[in-house]
Design a protein around this motif. Structure first.
Motif, mmCIF file in Angstrom:
data_model
loop_
_atom_site.group_PDB
_atom_site.id
_atom_site.type_symbol
_atom_site.label_atom_id
_atom_site.label_comp_id
_atom_site.label_asym_id
_atom_site.label_seq_id
_atom_site.Cartn_x
_atom_site.Cartn_y
_atom_site.Cartn_z
ATOM 1 N N ALA A 131 0.822 -1.206 0.000
ATOM 2 C CA ALA A 131 0.000 0.000 0.000
ATOM 3 C C ALA A 131 0.860 1.262 0.000
ATOM 4 C CB ALA A 131 -0.924 -0.010 1.213
ATOM 5 N N ALA A 132 1.989 1.229 0.710
ATOM 6 C CA ALA A 132 2.881 2.391 0.723
ATOM 7 C C ALA A 132 3.515 2.613 -0.646
ATOM 8 C CB ALA A 132 3.959 2.205 1.791
ATOM 9 N N TRP A 177 -3.610 6.973 6.882
ATOM 10 C CA TRP A 177 -5.054 6.893 7.037
ATOM 11 C C TRP A 177 -5.665 5.960 5.997
ATOM 12 C CZ3 TRP A 177 -8.893 7.433 10.172
ATOM 13 C CH2 TRP A 177 -10.193 7.558 9.705
ATOM 14 N N GLN A 178 -5.185 6.036 4.771
ATOM 15 C CA GLN A 178 -5.683 5.147 3.727
ATOM 16 C C GLN A 178 -5.298 3.696 4.009
ATOM 17 O OE1 GLN A 178 -3.935 7.036 0.294
ATOM 18 N NE2 GLN A 178 -5.789 8.241 -0.138
ATOM 19 N N GLN A 179 -4.102 3.477 4.544
ATOM 20 C CA GLN A 179 -3.712 2.120 4.923
ATOM 21 C C GLN A 179 -4.611 1.596 6.035
ATOM 22 O OE1 GLN A 179 0.468 1.897 5.872
ATOM 23 N NE2 GLN A 179 1.071 3.087 4.077
ATOM 24 N N PHE A 180 -4.968 2.471 6.969
ATOM 25 C CA PHE A 180 -5.845 2.047 8.060
ATOM 26 C C PHE A 180 -7.229 1.673 7.538
ATOM 27 C CE2 PHE A 180 -9.029 3.245 11.276
ATOM 28 C CZ PHE A 180 -8.665 2.377 12.294
ATOM 29 N N PRO A 202 -10.323 -3.879 6.976
ATOM 30 C CA PRO A 202 -10.790 -5.139 6.369
ATOM 31 C C PRO A 202 -10.160 -6.383 6.980
ATOM 32 C CG PRO A 202 -10.324 -3.517 4.677
ATOM 33 C CD PRO A 202 -9.799 -2.951 5.957
ATOM 34 N N SER A 203 -8.907 -6.275 7.420
ATOM 35 C CA SER A 203 -8.256 -7.431 8.039
ATOM 36 C C SER A 203 -8.797 -7.714 9.430
ATOM 37 C CB SER A 203 -6.743 -7.210 8.112
ATOM 38 O OG SER A 203 -6.191 -7.010 6.820
ATOM 39 N N LEU A 204 -9.420 -6.711 10.044
ATOM 40 C CA LEU A 204 -9.929 -6.870 11.412
ATOM 41 C C LEU A 204 -11.418 -7.195 11.463
ATOM 42 C CD1 LEU A 204 -8.181 -3.922 13.316
ATOM 43 C CD2 LEU A 204 -7.529 -6.319 13.283
#
Length: 372
Positions: A265-266, A273-276, A282-284
């Motif tokens: 993603a980086a 914020w976009q990574q979060f 979605p992973s959580l």
């Protein structure tokens, strides 16, 4: 003549049989077929250390008492391997049957009878009458509505704050272990101690919350006697106690997310914020679903906070029952009004609600696994 005799004797190259090997010193033989020294007494039975060990083993094997002792030890070992795990888990099942299963079944049986706390052995069969009375009981519906309202007010902010705290703790911070212990401290605090402190904070005349509101020009609020204000105050106690617990659950789930996802993603230019939003959340999803279900179950069973927040008014949940939950209503019917049959019906109604919540959790979790 001697020279002729030597000449007449056939040599070894001409096909004569070789002479037998001469005996070596000590009784052994040496030669092309016997290169090593052999002790003639080495293999003699009963002689030497090897023979003695052989005799001892033979005697032990022939001893019937030793053989029975060995069989008995082997039998005990097999029993130990087979039954020890059951013995280790047996105390849990014993206590569960005594303090979990038996009260549940007995409560279900009492819910079908008219029984009072003053005479718990005198039961009168009424069938489902205790359950049907709940459908027309306005106090039951009021308690159910308050339970849902307090549950929503406390669960949603609690999980959002916990998610944010876990996101901050997931990065490398100085003293991260201190912050992890600090956020878990409210969970380890007694319900009674925490509620009494919040009662002082939300006091009408001398509470710190009203003092802060007065500093910004807002009049004092009667937190205990208002409907929404009392429910909000009770919800803040739940939020304070359980936010750190859920934050650590989210943190453990975040640390299990592969770093390759964040690196990818980086590289695509995504900010933190976009990574979060697109990687962490979605992973959580399974963990978030788990915390939602657990928080909902806890809100359904809410009892200590509203009971102590009401001060000396008991289980009424305020002057107009404005924050009486199902747990308080059950306590009021069983231990204040002494109607154990009605209280048992309320308890089983709460149990059925929890079963419905569990079924919804199972359906949603199954769909999430299929979509993943």
């Amino acid at each position: 003549m001697p020279s002729d005799a030597r000449a007449a004797a056939p040599s070894e190259e001409e096909g004569a049989a070789p002479a037998p090997d001469a005996p070596a010193a000590g009784g052994g033989t040496t030669g092309p077929h016997h290169d090593t020294y052999r002790d003639p007494h080495h293999d003699a039975p009963g002689d030497g250390r090897l023979g003695k060990q052989h005799d001892v083993r033979q005697d032990a094997r022939e001893d019937p008492r030793e053989e029975r002792r060995r069989e008995r030890r082997s039998r005990w070992y097999r029993r130990d391997v087979r039954w020890s795990p059951y013995a280790f888990v047996a105390p849990f099942f014993v206590f569960f049957m005594a303090f979990g299963l038996f009260p549940l079944l007995y409560t279900g049986w009492a819910s079908l009878h008219r029984v009072e706390l003053t005479a718990p052995t005198d039961m009168e069969w009424v069938g489902l009458r205790n359950f049907s009375r709940l459908l027309s009981d306005e106090f039951f519906w009021n308690a159910l509505q308050n339970t849902v309202t307090i549950g929503v007010i406390s669960t949603v902010p609690q999980l959002l704050i916990a998610l944010g705290i876990a996101h901050l703790l997931n990065y490398r911070l100085r003293g991260s272990m201190f912050f992890r212990v600090a956020v878990l401290t409210p969970y380890a605090t007694s319900v009674a101690a925490a509620t009494l402190v919040f009662v002082l904070l939300f006091g009408r005349d001398y509470g710190m919350i009203n003092w802060l509101l007065g500093q910004i020009g807002i009049d004092a609020v009667d937190w205990q006697n208002g409907t929404w204000t009392s429910q909000f105050a009770v919800s803040t106690i739940v939020i304070w106690r359980w936010t750190g617990y859920n934050a650590l659950i989210y943190l453990a789930a975040m640390q299990a997310i592969p770093n390759d996802l964040y690196e990818s993603a980086a590289l695509d230019g995504a900010s933190r914020w976009q990574q979060f939003i697109h990687v962490t959340v979605p992973s959580l999803r399974p963990t978030i679903l788990f915390t939602c279900v657990v928080s909902t179950i806890g809100a359904t069973q809410l009892f200590g906070e509203p009971l102590l927040f009401n001060g000396g008014a008991g289980a009424t949940g305020g002057a107009s029952h404005q924050f009486q939950t199902l747990g308080l209503y059950l306590y009021e019917q069983g231990w204040v009004n002494l109607h154990l049959g009605r209280a048992s019906a309320i308890a089983w109604t709460m149990f059925l609600i929890l079963l419905i919540i569990g079924a919804v959790n199972w359906v949603i979790g199954r769909r999430l696994r299929k979509s993943a």
